[in-house]
Every structure is written in C-alpha cells, then in structure tokens.
Motif scaffolding. Structure first.
Motif, PDB file in Angstrom:
ATOM      1  N   SER A  52      -5.118   8.707  -3.136  1.00  0.00           N
ATOM      2  CA  SER A  52      -4.332   9.730  -3.815  1.00  0.00           C
ATOM      3  C   SER A  52      -2.863   9.357  -3.777  1.00  0.00           C
ATOM      4  O   SER A  52      -2.395   8.664  -2.870  1.00  0.00           O
ATOM      5  N   GLY A  53      -2.140   9.848  -4.785  1.00  0.00           N
ATOM      6  CA  GLY A  53      -0.708   9.620  -4.865  1.00  0.00           C
ATOM      7  C   GLY A  53      -0.007  10.916  -5.210  1.00  0.00           C
ATOM      8  O   GLY A  53      -0.514  11.729  -5.978  1.00  0.00           O
ATOM      9  N   ALA A  83      -0.271   9.121  -0.682  1.00  0.00           N
ATOM     10  CA  ALA A  83      -0.542  10.457  -0.145  1.00  0.00           C
ATOM     11  C   ALA A  83      -1.805  10.541   0.695  1.00  0.00           C
ATOM     12  O   ALA A  83      -2.240  11.642   1.034  1.00  0.00           O
ATOM     13  N   SER A  84      -2.424   9.420   1.058  1.00  0.00           N
ATOM     14  CA  SER A  84      -3.645   9.486   1.867  1.00  0.00           C
ATOM     15  C   SER A  84      -3.783   8.214   2.681  1.00  0.00           C
ATOM     16  O   SER A  84      -3.049   7.244   2.478  1.00  0.00           O
ATOM     17  N   GLY A  85      -4.757   8.213   3.606  1.00  0.00           N
ATOM     18  CA  GLY A  85      -4.983   7.029   4.415  1.00  0.00           C
ATOM     19  C   GLY A  85      -5.618   5.899   3.647  1.00  0.00           C
ATOM     20  O   GLY A  85      -5.427   4.722   3.957  1.00  0.00           O
ATOM     21  N   GLU A  86      -6.390   6.232   2.610  1.00  0.00           N
ATOM     22  CA  GLU A  86      -7.078   5.231   1.811  1.00  0.00           C
ATOM     23  C   GLU A  86      -6.122   4.595   0.818  1.00  0.00           C
ATOM     24  O   GLU A  86      -5.146   5.214   0.382  1.00  0.00           O
ATOM     25  N   ALA A  87      -6.393   3.359   0.459  1.00  0.00           N
ATOM     26  CA  ALA A  87      -5.555   2.673  -0.529  1.00  0.00           C
ATOM     27  C   ALA A  87      -5.543   3.466  -1.835  1.00  0.00           C
ATOM     28  O   ALA A  87      -6.574   3.935  -2.313  1.00  0.00           O
ATOM     29  N   TYR A  88      -4.348   3.620  -2.393  1.00  0.00           N
ATOM     30  CA  TYR A  88      -4.179   4.338  -3.654  1.00  0.00           C
ATOM     31  C   TYR A  88      -4.266   3.317  -4.785  1.00  0.00           C
ATOM     32  O   TYR A  88      -3.395   2.465  -4.928  1.00  0.00           O
TER      33      TYR A  88
END
Length: 305
Positions: A52-53, A83-88
């Motif tokens: 997320s961004g 906006a998150s731990g996962e790659a955007y």
C-alpha cells in the motif's frame, strides 16, 4: 458500467481521441524508505498491485491498496510514501488524452480521484502484463492499446459528471463542437433517461434553438431523435441476446410492445421479430445476398426526423 451499458465514453468517436504515453512506464517497486514530493506536467495514473501507498494530493489524503487506482491531474502537487510492511508495487503511467487534438478530455470530466476497479479480476492480469512488457526507456504499440483499455476502465469507475464547456470556448466553432460531442456522449450513455435530451440542451451554454440546429447539423439527428435511435440500439442488443419482443420493450421503457415494434421498425428499418430472425440466420451462416461477412448494416432506412 451497470446502467450505462455503453459507458460514459461510448458517444466519442475513436478517431476523436489521441492517447500519448509521455514517458516509459514506471514499474513501482517501493521499499519502506520510499517517499516522493513532486508535480507532473501531464496526467499520472497510479495502480497498486501489492502492499500500500499513501498520498496527499492537493491537500487530500489517499491510500492505495491492491485493486485501487488514482489519477493525479497534470499540475497537481503530491506527496507519496510507503504505507505498509510489504513492498509497494504497481505501475504509474504519465499520459495525455486529447479530444479532437485540442481539448484535454480529462479536464472535461468530474471524476473521483481514487477508485477500486469494479472489474479487478479482469484488470489485474492486464496490469501485471502491462508492467512485465514495459521497456525501460520507451513505449510500445501494445502498451498504448493496453493502457487505453485500462484507462477507460478507470474512467468508467471514476466518472461523476461532465463539466460545462469553459466560457472562453463558447464563442468559437471549437466550443460548440465540444459541447455537441459531450451532449451526444451523455445521451449515448443513458438513452433510457426520459429527460436526457432536454437536459443536455438546457445544460449547454448556448441558445437552445441554435444548439439543437447545430446538433442536428453535426450529428444528423435532433437530440430527441438521437436519443430514440440510441434506445433502439439498446433494444437491438437485448433482442440479439435472446430477450423476447415484449421483454425488450419493457427493458427500454415501453409499456406497449406494439408501439415499441412500430418505433423500432421506423428507426431500424425492420421489425423486432425480423431483426431477431436476421440475427439467428446470420448465426446459422445464412448470409444475406451481397453481405459475405453475414453482417447487415443498420439502420436500413434513412435517418428519421
């Protein structure tokens, strides 16, 4: 595209639009430290695939998650961050979309800045493919056509209303042509609205009699007759899909199937039953004489005035 089966852009001729991809596709692969603060001279469509961004565009906050897309208009300043731990990940494409080579189509529309694609199950693999095939420093014909499809899907979901032509354009030939094209597009998108023909005339920034004369000169019908023909086009699709004459009449707003049949024949040149028969014969390979591809061009009559 629920009630407006033709879509909000259905009335715009293909040749009237010019899409330009102004730079190579940005293959978004953003880590936790990613941050951007800028503006672009052209429009920018951003689509999230994973992660997320978050963005602030013209003082409005937005967060994109998979399936979301956001259009940042030309000249808008924006700030974005991970906006998150996962790659955007996703794509960002800079573009212009001109109408008749002179008008920015996006500027003619009031749209939601951010939407979730209503047909994400269809769009998602296209966006992945679009991202995978994008060259590092150029654009391709395949990309051009794929992006037009994706962009139209976004605009269909984001559309709110057409803007009135700018006052500066009212006094010239380009202004009246733009107003007529937008009016025809509104009618095409929703021909079952009983008041749409009168509404587009009322909304146009021109004398009503003058606007109706110019509409007829450029389109070939008055607004009301154009709406009636578009209703009959909707009926043709319903009949070809297997609906009965009475079912089709009700679906396009006629309580009297007999009156609907008369109007259909008046505008299309054959009865609803005759049209259903022609569709069935075409599907069975019984091509009309002189129509080797099995397709009859409708209407079969001169335009009704």
């Amino acid at each position: 595209m629920d009630k407006n089966e033709g879509g909000v852009l259905a009335g715009i001729p293909e040749s009237a639009l010019k899409l330009t991809l102004t730079r190579s596709t940005i293959k978004m692969q953003h880590s936790r430290t990613w941050r951007v603060d800028k503006s672009n001279s052209v429009h920018d469509l951003i689509i999230c695939l994973t992660g997320s961004g978050s963005y602030v565009v013209d003082d409005e906050a937005h967060t994109l998650t998979p399936g979301d897309a956001m259009l940042i208009p030309a000249g808008s300043r924006f700030v974005g961050w991970h906006a998150s731990g996962e790659a955007y990940t996703g794509v960002a494409q800079h573009f212009t979309l001109d109408l008749f080579g002179k008008h920015d189509l996006i500027a003619q529309m009031r749209i939601r800045r951010t939407v979730r694609f209503s047909r994400w199950e269809l769009i998602e693999p296209l966006v992945h493919h679009y991202r995978d095939i994008a060259p590092a420093s150029s654009t391709t014909l395949t990309q051009h056509h794929l992006f037009m499809f994706i962009l139209i899907a976004f605009l269909e979901d984001a559309f709110i209303a057409w803007n009135a032509p700018p006052v500066s354009a009212v006094g010239n030939a380009e202004g009246i042509s733009l107003a007529i094209m937008l009016a025809a597009t509104r009618i095409t998108a929703d021909p079952l609205d009983g008041e749409i023909a009168e509404r587009v005339v009322t909304d146009a920034p021109y004398n009503p009699d003058y606007f109706k004369r110019e509409f007829r000169r450029q389109i070939g019908w008055t607004p009301r007759k154009f709406q009636e023909f578009k209703r009959m086009e909707r009926a043709m699709n319903l009949l070809a899909s297997g609906n009965s004459v009475s079912e089709t009449a009700a679906l396009v707003g006629y309580s009297d199937a007999y009156y609907f049949s008369r109007m259909f024949k008046r505008h299309i040149g054959t009865s609803p039953a005759g049209y259903k028969l022609a569709v069935r014969e075409s599907q069975d390979g019984k091509f009309p004489r002189g129509e080797e591809d099995g397709q009859v061009i409708y209407p079969l009559v001169e335009r009704v005035e």
